[in-house]
Motif scaffolding. Structure first.
Motif: not given
Length: 126
Positions: A14-17, A21-24, A30-32
């Motif tokens: 979850a932390k990696r995602f 997600s925050r950087t892109h 939207e990321a998923m």
């Protein structure tokens, strides 16, 4: 407004995602959605290997380039240099020794040596 649902992930995943997600993207949704669309439209599975990476391709190219260099050096040693030396020796000209042109033969009379001579005795004088 769309409703949310909870999905359970391990904390590290979850932390990696969230970081990705925050950087892109603007939101996690939207990321998923973008990740799922990528796999759907390209018809690939996340478990598939997409092929060689840039590093492996570079290593293979360097090996092939080194092989080509070795071949070129061998050709240079066995073919080019000897051929160039032969060609250079053909084009090197030495001044020919100056010989007179033979227009007519000159007959030189040799003095004939006398093979036999009479013996001259001092006692047999007239």
């Amino acid at each position: 407004m769309d409703s949310f649902t909870g999905i359970r992930f391990k904390k590290e995943t979850a932390k990696r995602f969230q970081k990705f997600s925050r950087t892109h993207f603007k939101s996690h949704t939207e990321a998923m959605a973008a990740i799922l669309d990528f796999f759907f439209y390209n018809e690939i599975s996340p478990k598939e290997n997409l092929g060689p990476t840039g590093r492996t391709i570079e290593a293979k190219l360097l090996k092939r380039i080194n092989a080509v260099i070795a071949i070129l050096r061998d050709v240079e040693k066995t073919q080019t240099k000897p051929t160039a030396a032969v060609m250079q020796s053909l084009f090197e000209t030495e001044e020919p020794s100056k010989k007179p042109l033979i227009v007519e033969k000159k007959f030189v009379e040799e003095k004939k040596k006398v093979r036999f001579r009479e013996k001259q005795n001092p006692t047999n004088q007239f």
